[in-house]
Design a protein around this motif. Structure first.
Motif, PDB file in Angstrom:
ATOM      1  N   VAL A  87       0.846  -1.192   0.000  1.00  0.00           N
ATOM      2  CA  VAL A  87       0.000   0.000   0.000  1.00  0.00           C
ATOM      3  C   VAL A  87       0.882   1.242   0.000  1.00  0.00           C
ATOM      4  O   VAL A  87       1.711   1.428   0.894  1.00  0.00           O
ATOM      5  CB  VAL A  87      -0.948   0.017   1.212  1.00  0.00           C
ATOM      6  N   ALA A  88       0.717   2.087  -0.992  1.00  0.00           N
ATOM      7  CA  ALA A  88       1.470   3.333  -1.090  1.00  0.00           C
ATOM      8  C   ALA A  88       0.900   4.379  -0.140  1.00  0.00           C
ATOM      9  O   ALA A  88      -0.189   4.222   0.416  1.00  0.00           O
ATOM     10  CB  ALA A  88       1.420   3.849  -2.528  1.00  0.00           C
ATOM     11  N   ASP A  89       1.644   5.451   0.019  1.00  0.00           N
ATOM     12  CA  ASP A  89       1.191   6.550   0.854  1.00  0.00           C
ATOM     13  C   ASP A  89       0.073   7.318   0.148  1.00  0.00           C
ATOM     14  O   ASP A  89      -0.074   7.257  -1.078  1.00  0.00           O
ATOM     15  CB  ASP A  89       2.352   7.498   1.137  1.00  0.00           C
ATOM     16  N   VAL A  90      -0.719   8.036   0.929  1.00  0.00           N
ATOM     17  CA  VAL A  90      -1.750   8.911   0.366  1.00  0.00           C
ATOM     18  C   VAL A  90      -1.094  10.066  -0.391  1.00  0.00           C
ATOM     19  O   VAL A  90       0.116  10.298  -0.277  1.00  0.00           O
ATOM     20  CB  VAL A  90      -2.691   9.433   1.468  1.00  0.00           C
ATOM     21  N   LEU A  91      -1.875  10.820  -1.107  1.00  0.00           N
ATOM     22  CA  LEU A  91      -1.330  11.876  -1.949  1.00  0.00           C
ATOM     23  C   LEU A  91      -0.811  13.072  -1.146  1.00  0.00           C
ATOM     24  O   LEU A  91       0.160  13.723  -1.545  1.00  0.00           O
ATOM     25  CB  LEU A  91      -2.389  12.350  -2.946  1.00  0.00           C
ATOM     26  N   GLY A  92      -1.466  13.371  -0.027  1.00  0.00           N
ATOM     27  CA  GLY A  92      -1.061  14.546   0.727  1.00  0.00           C
ATOM     28  C   GLY A  92      -0.322  14.201   2.004  1.00  0.00           C
ATOM     29  O   GLY A  92      -0.396  13.069   2.479  1.00  0.00           O
ATOM     30  N   PRO A  93       0.384  15.183   2.556  1.00  0.00           N
ATOM     31  CA  PRO A  93       0.570  16.527   2.010  1.00  0.00           C
ATOM     32  C   PRO A  93       1.623  16.549   0.903  1.00  0.00           C
ATOM     33  O   PRO A  93       2.572  15.773   0.933  1.00  0.00           O
ATOM     34  CB  PRO A  93       1.023  17.336   3.225  1.00  0.00           C
ATOM     35  N   ASP A  94       1.452  17.473  -0.017  1.00  0.00           N
ATOM     36  CA  ASP A  94       2.421  17.663  -1.082  1.00  0.00           C
ATOM     37  C   ASP A  94       2.153  19.018  -1.735  1.00  0.00           C
ATOM     38  O   ASP A  94       0.992  19.379  -1.967  1.00  0.00           O
ATOM     39  CB  ASP A  94       2.311  16.546  -2.118  1.00  0.00           C
ATOM     40  N   PRO A  95       3.209  19.763  -2.034  1.00  0.00           N
ATOM     41  CA  PRO A  95       3.020  21.087  -2.647  1.00  0.00           C
ATOM     42  C   PRO A  95       2.265  21.044  -3.968  1.00  0.00           C
ATOM     43  O   PRO A  95       1.620  22.026  -4.360  1.00  0.00           O
ATOM     44  CB  PRO A  95       4.450  21.600  -2.841  1.00  0.00           C
ATOM     45  N   ARG A  96       2.318  19.902  -4.665  1.00  0.00           N
ATOM     46  CA  ARG A  96       1.634  19.827  -5.964  1.00  0.00           C
ATOM     47  C   ARG A  96       0.126  19.833  -5.818  1.00  0.00           C
ATOM     48  O   ARG A  96      -0.593  20.298  -6.714  1.00  0.00           O
ATOM     49  CB  ARG A  96       2.112  18.597  -6.723  1.00  0.00           C
ATOM     50  N   LEU A  97      -0.385  19.345  -4.695  1.00  0.00           N
ATOM     51  CA  LEU A  97      -1.821  19.461  -4.447  1.00  0.00           C
ATOM     52  C   LEU A  97      -2.211  20.925  -4.279  1.00  0.00           C
ATOM     53  O   LEU A  97      -3.247  21.371  -4.779  1.00  0.00           O
ATOM     54  CB  LEU A  97      -2.207  18.667  -3.200  1.00  0.00           C
ATOM     55  N   GLU A  98      -1.380  21.668  -3.570  1.00  0.00           N
ATOM     56  CA  GLU A  98      -1.650  23.098  -3.393  1.00  0.00           C
ATOM     57  C   GLU A  98      -1.597  23.819  -4.735  1.00  0.00           C
ATOM     58  O   GLU A  98      -2.439  24.680  -5.029  1.00  0.00           O
ATOM     59  CB  GLU A  98      -0.641  23.706  -2.422  1.00  0.00           C
ATOM     60  N   SER A  99      -0.596  23.478  -5.545  1.00  0.00           N
ATOM     61  CA  SER A  99      -0.496  24.109  -6.868  1.00  0.00           C
ATOM     62  C   SER A  99      -1.738  23.831  -7.703  1.00  0.00           C
ATOM     63  O   SER A  99      -2.263  24.724  -8.389  1.00  0.00           O
ATOM     64  CB  SER A  99       0.745  23.589  -7.607  1.00  0.00           C
TER      65      SER A  99
END
Length: 234
Positions: A87-99
């Motif tokens: 199981v991979a990590d969730v998408l956030g947090p990450d600056p690309r979500l903010e972008s």
């Protein structure tokens, strides 16, 4: 060595939600055509994770934060499938979500540096306080850097403040107009609720098939695959 990427979203009775997820995965496939990418859902629409998880794979939660679905539902669904999946990590947090969220605001006509504008960053809300705090941290960062009259996090369910309360706070600080940024990956009942509660505010679209979100999906896949290969070689 590669494994299929099985991307699993929460699921919704709203057909727009599944359509948006599939559009995002089409972007992922376009970025890496040689990778097998399958889409699945935890609930409410098909295919379910058990339908597509047929052997070794990287299961990637299409979730923005580590709330209940990420911490409980996804691992339980993988365990139920009884296949050797990581199981991979969730998408956030990450600056690309903010972008991506800021791009959606820009597409809705919002400009940086508009001192008359207050912005609500609206997410789903969770009983898991750290998940809500992650959204609030983004709002505080935007408040420092955007030049707007203010930025407030708000939540569609469970957590507070809700959208009307966040709007009231911004107007109390002098905001003359309100825009709502979406901290949702896809359309659905909760984003619709946010839009209703926002009244005459400008409401940005969910993140959807943004190319940076698609690249983030691939990066989470690569990270999980690398960790799995390291574990096997240890």
């Amino acid at each position: 060595m590669t494994f299929p990427l099985v991307a699993v979203a929460h699921g919704s009775r709203d057909p727009r939600s599944a359509a948006s997820i599939h559009q995002l995965l089409d972007v992922v496939r376009g970025l890496r055509p040689e990778l097998e990418v399958r889409g699945a859902f935890l609930d409410l629409c098909a295919p379910r994770l058990s339908d597509v998880l047929r052997g070794p794979a990287v299961v990637l939660p299409l979730l923005l934060g580590k709330a209940y679905h990420a911490r409980v539902d996804v691992p339980a669904a993988v365990a139920e499938a009884r296949v050797p999946a990581v199981v991979a990590d969730v998408l956030g947090p990450d600056p690309r979500l903010e972008s991506a969220a800021l791009r959606r605001l820009s597409e809705a006509g919002v400009d940086f540096g508009d001192r008359s504008l207050g912005v609500v960053l609206a997410g789903a809300g969770s009983s898991h306080a750290p998940a809500n705090e992650a959204v609030a941290a983004v709002a505080r960062r935007w408040a420092r850097e955007s030049g707007w009259a203010g930025v407030e996090a708000a939540f569609a369910s469970i957590a507070s403040p809700d959208v009307p309360e966040a709007i009231a706070r911004l107007k109390a600080r002098g905001a003359e107009r309100i825009a709502v940024a979406s901290w949702f990956l896809a359309p659905g009942l909760l984003p619709d609720k946010v839009a209703r509660l926002a009244g005459d505010a400008v409401v940005a679209a969910p993140l959807g098939d943004d190319v940076e979100v698609a690249q983030l999906v691939l990066d989470r896949y690569d990270e999980a695959l690398a960790q799995q290969l390291v574990a096997r070689s240890a």
